[in-house]
Design an enzyme around this catalytic site. Sequence first.
Site, PDB file in Angstrom:
ATOM      1  N   LYS A 119       1.213  12.022   5.286  1.00 18.81           N
ATOM      2  CA  LYS A 119       1.419  10.921   6.236  1.00 18.81           C
ATOM      3  C   LYS A 119       1.954   9.691   5.507  1.00 18.81           C
ATOM      4  O   LYS A 119       2.911   9.043   5.928  1.00 18.81           O
ATOM      5  CB  LYS A 119       0.071  10.609   6.916  1.00 18.81           C
ATOM      6  CG  LYS A 119       0.034   9.300   7.661  1.00 18.81           C
ATOM      7  CD  LYS A 119      -1.365   8.667   7.728  1.00 18.81           C
ATOM      8  CE  LYS A 119      -2.033   8.392   6.450  1.00 18.81           C
ATOM      9  NZ  LYS A 119      -2.922   7.287   6.297  1.00 18.81           N
TER      10      LYS A 119
ATOM     11  N   LYS B  20       0.834  -1.215   0.000  1.00 23.38           N
ATOM     12  CA  LYS B  20       0.000   0.000   0.000  1.00 23.38           C
ATOM     13  C   LYS B  20       0.870   1.267   0.000  1.00 23.38           C
ATOM     14  O   LYS B  20       0.646   2.187  -0.789  1.00 23.38           O
ATOM     15  CB  LYS B  20      -0.938  -0.028   1.216  1.00 23.38           C
ATOM     16  CG  LYS B  20      -1.762   1.228   1.395  1.00 23.38           C
ATOM     17  CD  LYS B  20      -2.698   1.519   0.246  1.00 23.38           C
ATOM     18  CE  LYS B  20      -3.289   2.904   0.347  1.00 23.38           C
ATOM     19  NZ  LYS B  20      -3.990   3.319  -0.868  1.00 23.38           N
TER      20      LYS B  20
HETATM   21  P1  NAP Z   1     -11.385  10.553   6.528  1.00 26.27           P
HETATM   22  O1  NAP Z   1     -12.508  10.826   5.608  1.00 26.27           O
HETATM   23  O2  NAP Z   1     -10.616  11.688   7.099  1.00 26.27           O
HETATM   24  O3  NAP Z   1     -11.947   9.614   7.714  1.00 26.27           O
HETATM   25  C1  NAP Z   1     -11.131   9.344   8.823  1.00 26.27           C
HETATM   26  C2  NAP Z   1     -11.884   8.452   9.802  1.00 26.27           C
HETATM   27  O4  NAP Z   1     -11.029   8.251  10.954  1.00 26.27           O
HETATM   28  C3  NAP Z   1     -13.188   9.064  10.332  1.00 26.27           C
HETATM   29  O5  NAP Z   1     -14.101   8.022  10.571  1.00 26.27           O
HETATM   30  C4  NAP Z   1     -12.729   9.712  11.631  1.00 26.27           C
HETATM   31  O6  NAP Z   1     -13.763   9.887  12.573  1.00 26.27           O
HETATM   32  C5  NAP Z   1     -11.770   8.662  12.130  1.00 26.27           C
HETATM   33  N1  NAP Z   1     -10.842   9.175  13.139  1.00 26.27           N
HETATM   34  C6  NAP Z   1      -9.861  10.092  12.964  1.00 26.27           C
HETATM   35  N2  NAP Z   1      -9.200  10.301  14.130  1.00 26.27           N
HETATM   36  C7  NAP Z   1      -9.803   9.509  15.051  1.00 26.27           C
HETATM   37  C8  NAP Z   1      -9.572   9.266  16.434  1.00 26.27           C
HETATM   38  N3  NAP Z   1      -8.573   9.886  17.113  1.00 26.27           N
HETATM   39  N4  NAP Z   1     -10.377   8.370  17.070  1.00 26.27           N
HETATM   40  C9  NAP Z   1     -11.372   7.736  16.404  1.00 26.27           C
HETATM   41  N5  NAP Z   1     -11.639   7.919  15.092  1.00 26.27           N
HETATM   42  C10 NAP Z   1     -10.843   8.791  14.426  1.00 26.27           C
HETATM   43  O7  NAP Z   1     -10.267   9.626   5.830  1.00 26.27           O
HETATM   44  P2  NAP Z   1     -10.414   8.622   4.582  1.00 26.27           P
HETATM   45  O8  NAP Z   1     -10.078   9.362   3.348  1.00 26.27           O
HETATM   46  O9  NAP Z   1     -11.678   7.841   4.703  1.00 26.27           O
HETATM   47  O10 NAP Z   1      -9.167   7.654   4.893  1.00 26.27           O
HETATM   48  C11 NAP Z   1      -9.234   6.623   5.863  1.00 26.27           C
HETATM   49  C12 NAP Z   1      -7.983   5.754   5.711  1.00 26.27           C
HETATM   50  O11 NAP Z   1      -7.972   5.188   4.385  1.00 26.27           O
HETATM   51  C13 NAP Z   1      -6.661   6.542   5.832  1.00 26.27           C
HETATM   52  O12 NAP Z   1      -5.704   5.729   6.471  1.00 26.27           O
HETATM   53  C14 NAP Z   1      -6.276   6.816   4.389  1.00 26.27           C
HETATM   54  O13 NAP Z   1      -4.871   6.999   4.248  1.00 26.27           O
HETATM   55  C15 NAP Z   1      -6.766   5.531   3.712  1.00 26.27           C
HETATM   56  N6  NAP Z   1      -7.126   5.634   2.279  1.00 26.27           N
HETATM   57  C16 NAP Z   1      -7.754   6.758   1.776  1.00 26.27           C
HETATM   58  C17 NAP Z   1      -8.095   6.804   0.422  1.00 26.27           C
HETATM   59  C18 NAP Z   1      -8.770   8.027  -0.173  1.00 26.27           C
HETATM   60  O14 NAP Z   1      -8.702   8.213  -1.414  1.00 26.27           O
HETATM   61  N7  NAP Z   1      -9.434   8.852   0.581  1.00 26.27           N
HETATM   62  C19 NAP Z   1      -7.824   5.709  -0.406  1.00 26.27           C
HETATM   63  C20 NAP Z   1      -7.229   4.557   0.139  1.00 26.27           C
HETATM   64  C21 NAP Z   1      -6.892   4.536   1.503  1.00 26.27           C
HETATM   65  P3  NAP Z   1     -14.611  11.267  12.591  1.00 26.27           P
HETATM   66  O15 NAP Z   1     -15.676  11.081  11.555  1.00 26.27           O
HETATM   67  O16 NAP Z   1     -15.110  11.341  13.979  1.00 26.27           O
HETATM   68  O17 NAP Z   1     -13.647  12.381  12.252  1.00 26.27           O
END
Ligand code: NAP
Length: 302
Positions: A239, A171
Amino acid sequence: MKIGFIGLGRMGAGMARNLLGSGHQLAVYNRTREKTEALAREGARVADSPVEAARGSEATFTMLADDHAVSEVVFGRDGLASIPDPAPVHISSSTISIAFARRLAEEHGRRGQPFITACVFGRPEAAENKKLVVVAAGEPETVDRCYPLFDAIGRAAFVAGPAPWHANVFKLCGNFMIASLLETFGEGFAATRKAGLDHHRFLDVMNELFQSPVYRNYGATIADQKFEPAGFALKLGLKDVRQVLELALELGAPMPIASLVRDHLVSAMSHGQEAQDWSSVSKVLARSAGLDDEATAKTASA
Ligand code: NAP
């Protein structure tokens, strides 16, 4: 299957929805409770804590921002690791550091709790449309047992290796490849624009050559300067590039392009772009070519 799902952000919401749509019984938890409402209307049970989402499930996904978030959800108050036997398989889909993936494996192992990773490639639209590419790793029998869940969230699944952190290597190195693409688009577009040429037409030529949806989608986002709302926030992109550099250091495998992209992401953060899509790193290249943001926006909308 009975599934727990923790983390309904941009990616997690679509993944959870597809698990529900494939006929699995779902319990969900999200720190900000409002984000559970849509799935509750579609039939998911809403839990008050991570351990409550996992209770009674055969497998529980975590899809959270970073190491810190996963640590809070797993080892914090009413965390996943506090679940009594028999523990479900914890499937970690977040993009986390190699060191933390190893720690998770160790801590779950010590408690006799099954643990695998299932990292995903694809943007939130791909998560919503069941088009993710899943890269799993861990004890082969456990990975096999979870395969139907990967089918429910993605269009293809691969196994990286027998240790959970192996999927995190794929990844992080995969995201490094995408970050390099963003960098080269930024440089190529800046040069074609300084030559007074149409960068959209340049993109048409590149799409003909490279024939890749990743290329096409990011190319269009950068050419059109559509960085908001972010599909993948620049802060999270930084990150990942930092994490791949930690891996490069550990392995003794230099990644000079990753170092360069990291610095450009840092510059983008300093210009207040942390919540924009990470493809907005291309603005750093436009700025250093003397193309200011306003000119960039005008050319994009012309
Ligand atoms: P996001 O929209 O920012 O969502 C982050 C999630 O983490 C939310 O549910 C948030 O909760 C939760 N969170 C953050 N800090 C927390 C804490 N201290 N305690 C509990 N929950 C917490 O991010 P995303 O884009 O979905 O990405 C999620 C993961 O997938 C990341 O590791 C990212 O690198 C990976 N990823 C992202 C993509 C992309 O294109 N976006 C693609 C592949 C992989 P709240 O709702 O309460 O803030």
